[in-house]
Every structure is written in C-alpha cells, then in structure tokens.
Design a protein around this motif. Structure first.
Motif, short mmCIF file in Angstrom:
data_model
loop_
_atom_site.label_atom_id
_atom_site.label_comp_id
_atom_site.label_asym_id
_atom_site.label_seq_id
_atom_site.Cartn_x
_atom_site.Cartn_y
_atom_site.Cartn_z
N HIS A 77 -0.73 1.05 -2.53
CA HIS A 77 1.18 -0.19 -2.69
C HIS A 77 1.72 0.31 -1.25
O HIS A 77 2.62 -0.40 -1.31
CB HIS A 77 1.20 -0.29 -3.38
CG HIS A 77 0.38 -0.42 -4.91
ND1 HIS A 77 -0.46 -1.85 -5.07
CD2 HIS A 77 0.12 -0.09 -5.74
CE1 HIS A 77 -0.53 -1.95 -6.26
NE2 HIS A 77 -0.90 -0.45 -6.29
N GLU A 104 5.41 2.28 -8.18
CA GLU A 104 3.98 2.86 -8.90
C GLU A 104 3.88 3.74 -6.86
O GLU A 104 3.09 4.59 -6.50
CB GLU A 104 2.84 2.17 -8.36
CG GLU A 104 1.61 2.28 -8.04
CD GLU A 104 0.50 1.80 -8.40
OE1 GLU A 104 1.05 0.72 -8.71
OE2 GLU A 104 -0.81 2.02 -7.81
N HIS A 146 -3.21 5.80 -7.96
CA HIS A 146 -3.16 4.46 -8.27
C HIS A 146 -1.82 4.68 -9.42
O HIS A 146 -2.24 6.07 -10.14
CB HIS A 146 -3.31 3.13 -8.25
CG HIS A 146 -4.44 2.52 -6.87
ND1 HIS A 146 -2.77 1.62 -6.11
CD2 HIS A 146 -4.77 2.45 -6.18
CE1 HIS A 146 -3.83 0.81 -5.21
NE2 HIS A 146 -4.28 1.91 -5.25
ZN LIG Z 1 -1.97 0.52 -7.90
#
Ligand SMILES: [Zn+2]
Length: 258
Positions: A77, A104, A146
C-alpha cells in the motif's frame, strides 16, 4: 400491550440493529483487509481469456541476469495513489489496514527498510518497492509485506502464500522457510486463513499486468500479523526488529547465504 405491539417492537429492534451493524461495518477502516490489495479487481476478467504463450516463449531459454543476488521487499500500500492505469482498482485500498495510530504502509516501510539494511550487509542488492512493481521485475526473492486488520482485537497471527502460477519452482520453498523463520523469531501463531486472493496477488500476476514480477521470480506475500491486535503490535510497531530478524533469516537461508 397487545401481541401486535410486541411484534412491531421486535421488528423495529431488529431493523435498528441491522442498520447500526451496516453503518459500523461500512465505516470501519479494518474492512480494508477484505479487499486486501485489490485482489477482487484482478478477478474481473476470466484468466482463461489471457494467452500464456508470449510469457512462456520468453522464459523458454531464460537465464538469470548477471550480477549480485537481488531481493525485492515490497511495502504493501505504499504510494498507493501513484499506481498506473492497469492497477487503478487498487486505489480503494488507500493506506491498507490501520492500528495503533498507524497505517499498514508505514509499519511495513519501517520493517522493509530495516530488513534491507541488514541484507545489504551480505552484499545483496535490495529494492524496497512501493505498490507499483517495476515491469517484469526480476529478483532472486520477492517478498510482499502486508499486515491484516480485523474488527476483533483478539484475532492475531501471520500467514504466507506463494503465487498460484509459479514458473520459478522455488516459491513454495521460500514460503516454507519463511513460515519457520518468522514463526521462530516472532512467536506468532500461524493463521490458516490463506485466501485464494493472496495466491492471486496482483504483483504475482505477470500474465495480466506489466507491473508485476517476472515469471521466474520466486515470490511470497507475507501477512506479518494483525495491526488491530495489541499483541501483534507489540512486535510490528514497538519492536519491529523481531519481525525483521525472521524475514532476514528466511531470505538468507533461502538464498543459501551465510
Ligand atoms: Zn495490505
């Protein structure tokens, strides 16, 4: 009260509960995890309509590019708003999951940067990559980083997946080593909820996207833990070096570097 009133009251209460639940669910930042990295977008065109041939011809006589060992650490992200048109569907993911006052991407950028510093000490070239992977990206190991989110703060743990279609033949091994090393370092439990969408992660999908790994790149996606879990945050945010240690040891073991 007449029975009719009881019935009306019951209907009203149920309707009110449904309304509250719907609004809460829609506004919760943790629902990003449901759309983790826009996998649903990748399912809009049936895969069988895409010809494999060009890629298969390209890797027929494939030789690894000359040069030192290369590792790609992708920060989930990060710079999500800068995706090219083909990855437009990812924009709805914004910064990913949230927890402990952080997004995140921030938490993963910290972990990736620390891991890159350590791997560089072994003479390994490390690319810390944003959401958009360079076209046809080759590395000796690619790890997408992630973190999950859940409405229930007691949901915790990590999970890993490798690409559904893996021509390197090595991704399952990278996954197995990462499971062992990351578990040993963090003590996190293994979350068994690996989804079809993780294995179809867009950056693995060289068949559909230009901005994806080269078919011969061994790759995994590592969901490092839950940002919504105070227990997982103790490591991911407060003591990231512990998670970094697991990631670095796994990559070194996989690349047979010591
Ligand atoms: Zn993620």
């Amino acid at each position: 009260m007449k029975p009719a009133y009881y019935l009306l009251t019951a209907i009203f209460l149920v309707a009110a509960l449904v309304a509250v639940w719907t609004v809460t669910a829609a506004n919760s930042p943790y629902r990003f995890t449901e759309y983790e990295a826009g996998f649903d977008e990748a399912e809009s065109i049936p895969e069988t309509n895409i010809s494999l041939e060009p890629e298969l011809l390209a890797i027929q006589d494939w030789q690894r590019p000359e040069g030192p060992l290369r590792v790609g650490l992708q920060v989930g992200h990060w710079q999500n708003e800068e995706v090219p048109e083909e990855l437009e569907g990812l924009k709805k993911n914004a910064g990913g999951a949230q927890g402990g006052g952080k997004y995140e991407w921030e938490v993963m950028l910290n972990i990736a940067t620390l891991a890159a510093e350590q791997l560089a000490q072994y003479g390994i070239e490390v690319d810390v990559l944003p959401t958009t992977v360079p076209p046809n990206y080759y590395a000796d190991a690619f790890v997408a980083l992630h973190a999950d989110g859940n409405l229930d703060q007691y949901v915790s743990g990590f999970k890993i997946a490798h690409p559904r279609r893996d021509y390197s033949g090595l991704s399952a091994e990278l996954e197995a080593i990462m499971y062992e090393q990351y578990e040993a370092a963090t003590g996190f439990r293994r979350d068994s909820n690996v989804t079809r969408r993780m294995r179809g992660y867009y950056a693995f999908n060289w068949r559909r996207y230009d901005h994806a790994i080269h078919p011969m790149t061994p790759a995994i996606i590592l969901e490092t833990g839950f940002l919504t879990s105070p227990a997982d945050r103790k490591i991911l945010i407060n003591n990231p070096q512990v998670a970094v240690e697991g990631i670095v040891q796994a990559v070194l073991e996989f690349l047979k570097v010591d």
